[in-house]
Design an enzyme around this catalytic site. Structure first.
Site, PDB file in Angstrom:
ATOM      1  N   GLY A 167       0.772  -1.239   0.000  1.00 39.26           N
ATOM      2  CA  GLY A 167       0.000   0.000   0.000  1.00 39.26           C
ATOM      3  C   GLY A 167       0.802   1.286   0.000  1.00 39.26           C
TER       4      GLY A 167
ATOM      5  N   ASP B 110      -5.202   1.839  10.639  1.00 34.69           N
ATOM      6  CA  ASP B 110      -6.591   1.584  11.023  1.00 34.69           C
ATOM      7  C   ASP B 110      -6.614   1.245  12.506  1.00 34.69           C
ATOM      8  OD1 ASP B 110      -9.207   0.877  11.271  1.00 34.69           O
ATOM      9  OD2 ASP B 110      -9.158  -0.796   9.868  1.00 34.69           O
TER      10      ASP B 110
ATOM     11  N   LYS C 116      -7.148   6.379  10.815  1.00 33.65           N
ATOM     12  CA  LYS C 116      -8.555   6.220  11.211  1.00 33.65           C
ATOM     13  C   LYS C 116      -8.697   6.372  12.722  1.00 33.65           C
ATOM     14  CE  LYS C 116     -10.189   3.288   7.445  1.00 33.65           C
ATOM     15  NZ  LYS C 116     -10.787   1.966   7.130  1.00 33.65           N
TER      16      LYS C 116
ATOM     17  N   PHE D 253     -14.189   2.728   4.684  1.00 38.11           N
ATOM     18  CA  PHE D 253     -13.205   2.014   3.884  1.00 38.11           C
ATOM     19  C   PHE D 253     -12.849   2.843   2.657  1.00 38.11           C
ATOM     20  CE2 PHE D 253     -11.233  -1.222   1.282  1.00 38.11           C
ATOM     21  CZ  PHE D 253     -10.447  -1.864   2.231  1.00 38.11           C
ATOM     22  N   VAL D 254     -11.591   3.204   2.544  1.00 34.55           N
ATOM     23  CA  VAL D 254     -11.159   4.076   1.452  1.00 34.55           C
ATOM     24  C   VAL D 254     -10.208   3.333   0.510  1.00 34.55           C
ATOM     25  CG1 VAL D 254     -11.469   6.200   2.767  1.00 34.55           C
ATOM     26  CG2 VAL D 254      -9.270   5.008   2.873  1.00 34.55           C
TER      27      VAL D 254
ATOM     28  N   ASP E  41      -6.092  -0.543  -1.457  1.00 31.70           N
ATOM     29  CA  ASP E  41      -6.847  -1.451  -2.317  1.00 31.70           C
ATOM     30  C   ASP E  41      -8.095  -1.992  -1.669  1.00 31.70           C
ATOM     31  OD1 ASP E  41      -5.324  -3.161  -0.451  1.00 31.70           O
ATOM     32  OD2 ASP E  41      -6.152  -4.799  -1.655  1.00 31.70           O
TER      33      ASP E  41
ATOM     34  N   ARG F  33      -5.655   0.409  -6.418  1.00 31.94           N
ATOM     35  CA  ARG F  33      -4.372   0.964  -5.973  1.00 31.94           C
ATOM     36  C   ARG F  33      -3.883   2.039  -6.940  1.00 31.94           C
ATOM     37  NH1 ARG F  33      -2.228  -2.223  -1.777  1.00 31.94           N
ATOM     38  NH2 ARG F  33      -2.556  -4.461  -1.917  1.00 31.94           N
TER      39      ARG F  33
HETATM   40  P1  IMP Z   1      -4.144  -1.921  10.985  1.00 33.02           P
HETATM   41  O1  IMP Z   1      -3.226  -2.950  11.546  1.00 33.02           O
HETATM   42  O2  IMP Z   1      -5.571  -2.177  11.344  1.00 33.02           O
HETATM   43  O3  IMP Z   1      -3.716  -0.514  11.298  1.00 33.02           O
HETATM   44  O4  IMP Z   1      -4.095  -2.163   9.404  1.00 33.02           O
HETATM   45  C1  IMP Z   1      -3.551  -1.270   8.536  1.00 33.02           C
HETATM   46  C2  IMP Z   1      -3.585  -1.875   7.150  1.00 33.02           C
HETATM   47  O5  IMP Z   1      -4.905  -2.291   6.806  1.00 33.02           O
HETATM   48  C3  IMP Z   1      -3.208  -0.839   6.111  1.00 33.02           C
HETATM   49  O6  IMP Z   1      -1.827  -0.827   5.855  1.00 33.02           O
HETATM   50  C4  IMP Z   1      -4.035  -1.256   4.916  1.00 33.02           C
HETATM   51  O7  IMP Z   1      -3.332  -2.222   4.158  1.00 33.02           O
HETATM   52  C5  IMP Z   1      -5.265  -1.905   5.517  1.00 33.02           C
HETATM   53  N1  IMP Z   1      -6.408  -0.948   5.601  1.00 33.02           N
HETATM   54  C6  IMP Z   1      -6.941  -0.403   6.720  1.00 33.02           C
HETATM   55  N2  IMP Z   1      -7.961   0.416   6.425  1.00 33.02           N
HETATM   56  C7  IMP Z   1      -8.065   0.401   5.073  1.00 33.02           C
HETATM   57  C8  IMP Z   1      -8.945   1.074   4.151  1.00 33.02           C
HETATM   58  O8  IMP Z   1      -9.838   1.870   4.501  1.00 33.02           O
HETATM   59  N3  IMP Z   1      -8.759   0.793   2.844  1.00 33.02           N
HETATM   60  C9  IMP Z   1      -7.789  -0.049   2.385  1.00 33.02           C
HETATM   61  N4  IMP Z   1      -6.947  -0.702   3.224  1.00 33.02           N
HETATM   62  C10 IMP Z   1      -7.083  -0.475   4.551  1.00 33.02           C
HETATM   63 MG    MG Z   2      -0.600  -1.329   4.222  1.00 28.04          MG
END
Ligand code: IMP
Ligand code: MG
Length: 183
Positions: A48, A107, A135, A156-157, A163, A169
């Site tokens: 990403g 996230d 987020k 969700f973006v 992606d 992407r």
């Molecule tokens: P975390 O461990 O929950 O912070 O996950 C972060 C990862 O989840 C990011 O690097 C993204 O790959 C994916 N992710 C989280 N939210 C989104 C979203 O809204 N769109 C797309 N990918 C997301």
């Molecule tokens: Mg990522």
């Protein structure tokens, strides 16, 4: 591609290509100031963060080394699985180095909180985090994020590296995915 090429799939455009570039310029200026006189290794989190790394690195007006890691924290859907696994490790020995992790979105913060302690155990001079988006959930994790582009609502973006099932992407902008795409 632009939002116009997939406009049924987005509820709205959150940030345009121009807004993203402007924000990356601001972050790059802060990073330059904070790391003045220090060597710097930026670590992009695949896949990403590819776009953020490419544009942020070029916004810097100083030397920087780039390396990459791949970790998995998500399945193929829109919810975090909570499981973190290293799929590709750094090629660089980071002991004594200033490391800046570059990601596109935080996230839950699970991925980066785990990654930060993993990298810290390798005795770097410092480890900081730069993310384009964050987020609300992330505020609950004990992960200290030094550079944040924007705080966004819990939606969700997609686009600019982000992606849904490996699509979107290559969208230039960042937008909120329409529920009909994933329901
Ligand atoms: P975390 O461990 O929950 O912070 O996950 C972060 C990862 O989840 C990011 O690097 C993204 O790959 C994916 N992710 C989280 N939210 C989104 C979203 O809204 N769109 C797309 N990918 C997301
Ligand atoms: Mg990522």
């Amino acid at each position: 591609m632009d939002a116009a090429h997939i406009d049924d799939d987005l509820v709205n455009v959150l940030f345009t290509e121009a807004q993203i570039q402007e924000k990356l310029g601001e972050l790059a200026a802060r990073i330059e100031q904070d790391y003045e006189g220090e060597d710097l290794l930026i670590v992009g989190i695949l896949r990403g963060a590819v776009m953020v790394m490419a544009d942020m690195a070029r916004a810097l007006t100083r030397h920087v080394e780039m390396d990459w890691m791949a970790v998995s924290s998500y399945g193929s859907g829109t919810k975090s699985s909570g499981v973190v696994r290293i799929l590709k490790d750094l090629d660089t020995d980071i002991s004594g180095r200033h490391v800046l992790i570059v990601d596109e979105i935080i996230d839950t913060g699970l991925t980066l909180s785990w990654l930060t302690s993993n990298l810290t155990s390798r005795n770097p001079a410092s480890v900081e985090i730069c993310t384009l988006l964050r987020k609300p959930e992330a505020q609950r994790m004990p992960v200290d994020v030094k550079y944040v582009g924007w705080d966004i609502p819990n939606e969700f973006v997609v686009g600019y590296g982000l992606d849904y099932r490996e699509r979107y992407r290559n969208l230039r902008d960042i937008g909120t995915l329409a529920p009909h795409v994933y329901s």
